[in-house]
Design an enzyme around this catalytic site. Structure first.
Site, PDB file in Angstrom:
ATOM      1  N   ARG A 141      -1.363   9.522   8.748  1.00 10.62           N
ATOM      2  CA  ARG A 141      -1.444   8.029   8.925  1.00 10.62           C
ATOM      3  C   ARG A 141      -0.794   7.205   7.798  1.00 10.62           C
ATOM      4  NH1 ARG A 141      -5.050   3.871   8.284  1.00 10.62           N
ATOM      5  NH2 ARG A 141      -6.583   5.023   7.172  1.00 10.62           N
ATOM      6  N   ARG A 171      -1.003   9.738   1.358  1.00 10.17           N
ATOM      7  CA  ARG A 171      -2.614   9.958   0.986  1.00 10.17           C
ATOM      8  C   ARG A 171      -2.723  11.398   0.976  1.00 10.17           C
ATOM      9  NH1 ARG A 171      -5.986   5.503   4.569  1.00 10.17           N
ATOM     10  NH2 ARG A 171      -5.461   3.881   3.093  1.00 10.17           N
ATOM     11  N   GLU A 226       0.945  -1.004   0.011  1.00 11.21           N
ATOM     12  CA  GLU A 226       0.034  -0.314  -0.105  1.00 11.21           C
ATOM     13  C   GLU A 226       0.989   1.312  -0.011  1.00 11.21           C
ATOM     14  OE1 GLU A 226      -3.183  -0.072   2.811  1.00 11.21           O
ATOM     15  OE2 GLU A 226      -4.137  -1.829   1.915  1.00 11.21           O
ATOM     16  N   HIS A 265      -9.287  10.250   2.496  1.00 13.33           N
ATOM     17  CA  HIS A 265      -8.894   9.198   1.406  1.00 13.33           C
ATOM     18  C   HIS A 265      -9.273   9.503   0.001  1.00 13.33           C
ATOM     19  CE1 HIS A 265      -8.534   5.190  -0.269  1.00 13.33           C
ATOM     20  NE2 HIS A 265      -8.227   4.552   0.958  1.00 13.33           N
ATOM     21  N   HIS A 312     -11.590  10.300   6.145  1.00 15.77           N
ATOM     22  CA  HIS A 312     -11.460   8.899   6.262  1.00 15.77           C
ATOM     23  C   HIS A 312     -10.942   8.612   7.878  1.00 15.77           C
ATOM     24  CE1 HIS A 312     -10.771   4.940   5.103  1.00 15.77           C
ATOM     25  NE2 HIS A 312      -9.520   4.881   5.332  1.00 15.77           N
TER      26      HIS A 312
END
Length: 500
Positions: free
Chosen positions: A370, A276, A115, A231, A335
């Site tokens: 995060r 992100r 990811e 997100h 998110h």
């Protein structure tokens, strides 16, 4: 009003963090209170990616910690991050032992995927994109079977009970319209995040930051509430909340494109796997500029969609969209909340008797942004530590003060708040927009004094206005550069001494 004296931890919240704490509190009698039946209205059940942990031979906890620090843009704290990543394998194995059906490789080990912002493939998944529900289902079964755990699935937190010294001594719970005072030696907030404060969110709309707001009202320290992660690939099909297209799709080669099929972040294969905040701003800019944004998985996933990513496939098909044939329209949506109640890895907050764990807590491991799939790891790993610590708490003596229950916003006012937060405190912020948001919050507070969603939103907006830089998930169009020194936001309300 009735009063119950419970001799053990009182845990508010039935997601992964709360149930991990409850199980590890054994054999101490533990009461779990949640406003909805287990598996409903909690973000951990909706998580698609999985649990990040160093599980491969070419990986290590130190590498995982380094990736976490890099994503967090200077605000990740070293000690809790080392503890978290060191707990990775043991946490995944604990979850597997409880029945979480992680995907396995040919040798029987944990299958892992890549990811964004991870230097190694280290995300343990379940059924491609069903990790959250499958893992939480295993914990729900274990909690229901545990003789030391009692579960109220109809209880809403309405206030924290304190004594004259400020120690938290219990909580005010509403059940079927009646208020119950529950006194306990330890109160554990596992109330989830604040995504419901936004009109565009991937989280349950009922998650309104109320645990954070009550903790602040009681005098607990709050850390970095302005850092909200958006997100980049929420599925834009007119639903509230918005279904999520897991980041693992991009890990498998799906690409973000505009309405004319051009790559949003460049042609390089790894361009869409940046942190992100970077990807979310690119999606936001493309939509704001009228170019549109879609996730094209036709080549990378194609016919494998139904069995490789069944949750995303089902969400698309319910909306009349076949992702095997058509790019998925996406938007950046609220998110995850990196900020929250200051808590140590064992859940202890700055108020005696109060613990916090999961998304409502700020342990320092997420910083300003995060790292993908660290949230489920934190919920379980620090949930276990919190349960053991809370089980050791002993009841205090003395009289207590029971608060007036928090007021509720009307549905119309709550929607106005949510739309305001998305418009003015979303992916791109400015002094002008944040000031407009404060004006709306002032109006709502005047109409409904003491409403917790308003208080939680104000913590975010005030802190975003004060942070005159761009860092991680917080981007100011009027201050686009990062400050030379990374500094935390720390908020603590002075609470008058409570009368005996």
């Amino acid at each position: 009003m009735s009063r119950i004296v419970h001799d053990g931890p009182l845990i508010i919240g039935g997601g992964l963090a709360g149930l991990s704490a409850a199980l590890e509190a054994a054999p101490r009698s533990t009461l779990v209170v949640t406003p909805a039946p287990l598996l409903q209205a909690c973000s951990s059940a909706w998580a698609q990616g999985g649990v990040a942990a160093a599980l491969s031979r070419d990986d290590a906890a130190e590498l995982h910690a380094a990736d976490t620090r890099a994503a967090g843009a200077g605000l990740v704290e070293g000690e809790p991050t080392q503890l978290l990543t060191a707990d990775g394998r043991a946490t995944v194995e604990w979850l597997a032992a409880l029945g979480a059906p992680f995907d396995r490789d040919a040798a029987g080990g944990f299958a892992v995927s890549l990811e964004a912002a991870h230097s190694r493939a280290r995300v343990a998944r379940v059924g491609g994109d069903g990790a959250g529900r499958a893992i939480l289902s295993a914990l729900v079964a274990a909690a229901r079977a545990a003789p030391h755990v009692e579960i109220w699935e109809d209880g809403r937190l309405r206030g924290l009970i304190q004594d004259a010294g400020g120690r938290v001594r219990g909580a005010l719970i509403e059940r079927d319209g009646r208020l119950v005072e529950v006194l306990a030696p330890a109160v554990v907030l596992a109330t989830g995040g604040a995504g419901g404060l936004y009109a565009e969110t991937t989280t349950p709309a009922s998650l309104l930051g109320e645990g954070m707001a009550l903790a602040h009202r009681a005098g607990a320290e709050i850390l970095d509430p302005e850092f909200v992660q958006f997100h980049p690939t929420a599925i834009d099909v007119g639903l509230d909340p918005m279904p999520l297209a897991t980041e693992a799709l991009r890990g498998e080669g799906a690409r973000l494109v505009d309405g004319e099929g051009r790559f949003l972040l460049g042609e390089a294969p790894e361009a869409d796997l940046q942190p992100r905040d970077v990807v979310a701003r690119a999606v936001h800019a493309a939509r704001a500029g009228g170019r549109g944004a879609s996730l094209d998985a036709r080549t990378a996933i194609g016919a494998a969609f139904p069995h490789e990513f069944p949750a995303v496939f089902a969400a698309c098909m319910r909306a009349g969209l076949d992702p095997r044939e058509t790019p998925i329209p996406v938007a950046a949506a609220a998110h995850y909340h990196m900020g929250g109640v200051v808590a140590r890895p064992d859940g202890r907050t700055t108020l005696e008797g109060l613990y916090a764990v999961g998304e409502c807590a700020a342990t320092g491991v997420h910083g300003a942004n995060r790292l993908a799939s660290n949230s489920l790891l934190e919920a379980a790993a620090f949930g276990r530590r919190t349960g053991r610590a809370a089980a050791g708490a002993r009841a205090a003596a003395g009289t207590v003060t029971v608060p007036v229950p928090a007021a509720d916003l009307s549905p119309g006012d709550l929607m106005r708040l949510r739309r305001t937060m998305s418009a003015e405190a979303g992916v791109v912020r400015s002094a002008a927009g944040l000031t407009r948001a404060l004006g709306v919050l002032d109006e709502l507070e005047t109409r409904t004094p003491g409403a917790l969603p308003t208080a939680a939103a104000r913590l975010i907006v005030d802190s975003a206005l004060a942070r005159r830089e761009s860092r991680g998930g917080h981007y100011r169009s009027d201050f686009p550069a990062a400050a030379a020194e990374a500094r935390h936001t720390r908020l603590r309300r002075r609470v008058p001494a409570l009368a005996e």
